[in-house]
Design a protein around this motif. Structure first.
Motif, PDB file in Angstrom:
ATOM      1  N   GLU A   6       0.544  -1.317   0.219  1.00 55.96           N
ATOM      2  CA  GLU A   6      -0.040   0.182  -0.015  1.00 55.96           C
ATOM      3  C   GLU A   6       0.948   0.983   0.216  1.00 55.96           C
ATOM      4  O   GLU A   6       1.616   1.809   0.834  1.00 55.96           O
ATOM      5  CB  GLU A   6      -1.171  -0.270   1.272  1.00 55.96           C
ATOM      6  N   ASN A   7       1.408   1.906  -1.071  1.00 56.99           N
ATOM      7  CA  ASN A   7       2.523   2.792  -0.847  1.00 56.99           C
ATOM      8  C   ASN A   7       2.337   3.152  -2.788  1.00 56.99           C
ATOM      9  O   ASN A   7       2.689   3.871  -2.538  1.00 56.99           O
ATOM     10  CB  ASN A   7       3.953   1.727  -1.178  1.00 56.99           C
ATOM     11  N   ASP A   8       1.017   4.189  -2.386  1.00 57.33           N
ATOM     12  CA  ASP A   8       0.883   4.830  -3.038  1.00 57.33           C
ATOM     13  C   ASP A   8       1.109   7.134  -3.090  1.00 57.33           C
ATOM     14  O   ASP A   8       1.597   6.351  -2.210  1.00 57.33           O
ATOM     15  CB  ASP A   8      -0.999   5.491  -4.295  1.00 57.33           C
ATOM     16  N   ASP A   9       0.347   7.412  -3.979  1.00 58.52           N
ATOM     17  CA  ASP A   9       1.478   8.493  -2.958  1.00 58.52           C
ATOM     18  C   ASP A   9       1.030   9.093  -1.879  1.00 58.52           C
ATOM     19  O   ASP A   9       1.716  10.104  -1.349  1.00 58.52           O
ATOM     20  CB  ASP A   9       0.781   9.855  -4.250  1.00 58.52           C
ATOM     21  N   ALA A  10       0.097   9.427  -1.461  1.00 61.36           N
ATOM     22  CA  ALA A  10       0.028   9.599  -0.439  1.00 61.36           C
ATOM     23  C   ALA A  10       0.176   9.110   0.916  1.00 61.36           C
ATOM     24  O   ALA A  10       0.592   9.366   1.874  1.00 61.36           O
ATOM     25  CB  ALA A  10      -2.414   9.375  -0.012  1.00 61.36           C
ATOM     26  N   ALA A  11       0.990   7.527   0.344  1.00 64.63           N
ATOM     27  CA  ALA A  11       1.678   7.338   1.638  1.00 64.63           C
ATOM     28  C   ALA A  11       2.910   7.541   1.618  1.00 64.63           C
ATOM     29  O   ALA A  11       3.713   7.387   2.693  1.00 64.63           O
ATOM     30  CB  ALA A  11       1.440   5.288   1.194  1.00 64.63           C
ATOM     31  N   LEU A  12       3.196   7.416   0.416  1.00 62.85           N
ATOM     32  CA  LEU A  12       4.922   8.186   0.533  1.00 62.85           C
ATOM     33  C   LEU A  12       4.572   9.906   1.416  1.00 62.85           C
ATOM     34  O   LEU A  12       5.042   9.830   1.288  1.00 62.85           O
ATOM     35  CB  LEU A  12       5.151   8.448  -0.846  1.00 62.85           C
ATOM     36  N   ALA A  13       4.022  10.138   0.728  1.00 63.44           N
ATOM     37  CA  ALA A  13       3.810  11.705   1.640  1.00 63.44           C
ATOM     38  C   ALA A  13       3.917  11.772   3.108  1.00 63.44           C
ATOM     39  O   ALA A  13       4.615  12.132   4.013  1.00 63.44           O
ATOM     40  CB  ALA A  13       2.622  12.635   1.619  1.00 63.44           C
ATOM     41  N   ARG A  14       2.789  10.169   3.689  1.00 64.36           N
ATOM     42  CA  ARG A  14       3.123   9.890   4.800  1.00 64.36           C
ATOM     43  C   ARG A  14       4.242   9.697   5.577  1.00 64.36           C
ATOM     44  O   ARG A  14       4.788  10.080   6.660  1.00 64.36           O
ATOM     45  CB  ARG A  14       1.537   9.292   5.669  1.00 64.36           C
ATOM     46  N   ALA A  15       4.898   8.191   4.455  1.00 64.71           N
ATOM     47  CA  ALA A  15       5.896   8.204   5.827  1.00 64.71           C
ATOM     48  C   ALA A  15       7.614   8.796   5.173  1.00 64.71           C
ATOM     49  O   ALA A  15       7.737   8.968   6.359  1.00 64.71           O
ATOM     50  CB  ALA A  15       6.596   7.282   3.901  1.00 64.71           C
ATOM     51  N   THR A  16       7.040  10.257   5.164  1.00 65.93           N
ATOM     52  CA  THR A  16       8.059  11.099   4.627  1.00 65.93           C
ATOM     53  C   THR A  16       7.928  11.844   6.007  1.00 65.93           C
ATOM     54  O   THR A  16       9.027  12.370   6.939  1.00 65.93           O
ATOM     55  CB  THR A  16       7.861  12.327   3.276  1.00 65.93           C
ATOM     56  N   GLU A  17       6.712  12.295   6.484  1.00 63.49           N
ATOM     57  CA  GLU A  17       6.361  13.184   7.051  1.00 63.49           C
ATOM     58  C   GLU A  17       6.723  12.425   8.523  1.00 63.49           C
ATOM     59  O   GLU A  17       7.141  12.521   9.977  1.00 63.49           O
ATOM     60  CB  GLU A  17       4.592  13.553   6.779  1.00 63.49           C
ATOM     61  N   LEU A  18       6.087  10.960   8.766  1.00 60.32           N
ATOM     62  CA  LEU A  18       6.880  10.038   9.317  1.00 60.32           C
ATOM     63  C   LEU A  18       8.436  10.209   9.364  1.00 60.32           C
ATOM     64  O   LEU A  18       8.905   9.964  11.088  1.00 60.32           O
ATOM     65  CB  LEU A  18       6.358   8.773   9.674  1.00 60.32           C
ATOM     66  N   MET A  19       8.872  10.472   9.047  1.00 60.85           N
ATOM     67  CA  MET A  19      10.432   9.975   8.892  1.00 60.85           C
ATOM     68  C   MET A  19      11.041  11.748   9.527  1.00 60.85           C
ATOM     69  O   MET A  19      11.865  11.338  10.473  1.00 60.85           O
ATOM     70  CB  MET A  19      10.770   9.917   7.689  1.00 60.85           C
TER      71      MET A  19
END
Lengths: 338, 338
Positions: B277-290
């Protein structure tokens, strides 16, 4: 079988793999131990896949030939075991990658590694086995043996790419095809046997004889395989009859049948090989056309020719059980046709 | 950048790749010629694919390091060119296979070979390049260099299999991950630099220093790459930001963010990495969490640590332009983060 039968009568032996099995039994036990050690890794996927390949019932002809060739030249050291294991790993790595490239599901009657662990693991574990092969060869410390085996490695891959590019083109000629199998099959047989005299410190005469023996045996071996793909059963072959046809592989029987066919037959072969119209009915027609045009017999003729060349090269060895074992392998290879 | 800045001030240079480019320019022109010759084949698919890779704008850092390391040890022969070309072919073969395994469509802003010529050709041409690499290394005639490079070849593949097996498991620890990149990235940097003192006839002390330099630089290089995948742009990186995330590759920033996340964040990472489950929204959240958890900063800290180790190992070299060039590469690598 006339000319081979004559030779066989002169030598008082029949074509059999038993002499080389007996000759190499003790050394091959050590090759097997080394293979298991070389396949060891904390990455459990590696020994899992290696174990699958190791237990898959291959005859291990190539490492046996390395052992026999070393013994035939009076070698009494231990490095033939390392080179034999390396040769088998080179072969196994090629099989892993071949099955990915050919999208093969079965090999020797067993599921291929790629159907169990996937193409990705097959590619990478193949790379690992090749790396381990080179590492083990380097331990032997013979630059001549390294030169032979590393050159073979590049030639084999070049032959595979060539086959991939030519695979679906009915314009492939007999000459093209022989060049492909010279590279993808005969080069490793040739290298496997040439390292024998190298280990024993022999010169170019002995090396050339073993290079020629291995190359000719490899060509004969591949051509026999090609014939059996249109005539054998799964039980005797360890692979599915018709595999080459279904994969659109243009082998020598196909090339002969195509060359000898009329316009409608040529159209059939093009549809089968180039467009993938290769169901069971098409396979039956392909086999029928091959029989009608003597395509399998003509391929057998070529195989026998190379078998004779291998026997002639092997006959230059001084008399010994190792020599008899190596000549027996050639006859065994051709006898698979009976 | 404090500690690196201090070192830089002491050495009166700044992190730049220019010194190694200048140092190795003449030799690298010969490396490039040799690479073209090694990629030559009558099988036209091979030079086609090789040309695509050669023109793809890689920095050729690894062969430059082999050249620089040989020069830093006073080597004045010609075999460093052969080993440098072999190192680059080992790397290129790995990239070809990696792109197949990762199903990558783009590399360095260009389409990957597999999207143009297919996975099959990529696997087989990779094998050919590896074979040519070994053949060329053998020509050099140094068993020590062969032992280093063949061992690296096996270790790299082992690391790739390990990564494949661990790729989708959020249980991967920092220690696991460092072991993977030690094998799949650092081993080739280490081998590329260790062969320098070997060619120059130096002993274990010099070899160990170059082994350590290359390994630490390789680790730093990979960790910087991992950070940039969540922070760079296509233009500066030559690869698509977010590639690792979309491929479900668990890199150190992910491991840190996961370890520091609460239960709902852990569930997010598992869904992203293990279930795709790695769409653009997920990538944005991943970056934010990092960013929230300082995962990128922590990875940068590790990269700087290895950069310091590489500088310390390189500092043992006698003063020379080659030494300055090699130290400059380390700083350049870390400076990519600014």
């Amino acid at each position: 079988m006339v000319s081979l039968a004559i030779r066989t009568a002169q030598r008082q032996t029949s074509g059999s793999i038993d002499p080389i099995l007996a000759l190499t039994r003790a050394d091959m036990a050590r090759v097997n131990d080394l293979i298991l050690a070389m396949a060891g890794s904390n990455v459990t996927l590696i020994p899992e896949i290696a174990e699958h390949l190791i237990s898959s019932g291959g005859k291990r002809l190539r490492p046996m030939l390395t052992i026999a060739s070393a013994l035939a030249h009076g070698y009494d050291g231990q490095n033939h075991v390392k080179l034999a294991a390396s040769v088998e790993f080179m072969h196994t790595a090629t099989l892993l990658h071949d099955d990915v490239v050919d999208e093969s599901d079965m090999r020797r009657g067993k599921r291929t590694a790629r159907t169990i662990w996937g193409n990705q693991a097959s590619v990478l574990v193949g790379d690992f086995l090749l790396g381990q092969a080179f590492k083990t060869m380097v331990e032997v410390g013979s630059l001549d043996a390294l030169a032979i085996l590393s050159a073979a490695s590049a030639v084999i891959a070049e032959g595979e790419v060539w086959q991939l590019a030519a695979a679906k083109q009915m314009t492939t000629s007999e000459k093209d095809y022989l060049a492909v199998i010279d590279a993808k099959t005969a080069a490793l047989f040739s290298a496997a046997t040439e390292v024998g005299p190298v280990l024993a410190g022999k010169g170019e005469t002995e090396r050339r004889a073993m290079r020629d023996y291995g190359r000719s045996l490899g060509l004969a071996f591949q051509l026999v395989d090609d014939v059996l793909d249109y005539g054998g059963s799964l039980a005797e072959l360890g692979k599915n009859t018709g595999d080459d046809f279904r994969e659109g592989k243009i082998t020598l029987p196909v090339i002969f049948a195509y060359a000898r066919g009329d316009a409608s037959e040529k159209a059939f072969w093009q549809a089968a090989m180039e467009k993938g119209e290769n169901d069971d009915a098409a396979l039956a027609r392909a086999t029928e056309l091959m029989q009608r045009h003597g395509a399998l017999e003509a391929t057998v003729g070529r195989a026998r020719h190379y078998g004779e060349e291998a026997l002639a090269a092997g006959a230059s060895l001084p008399p010994s059980p190792a020599r008899e074992a190596m000549l027996g392998v050639v006859e065994f290879c051709i006898d698979r046709l009976n």
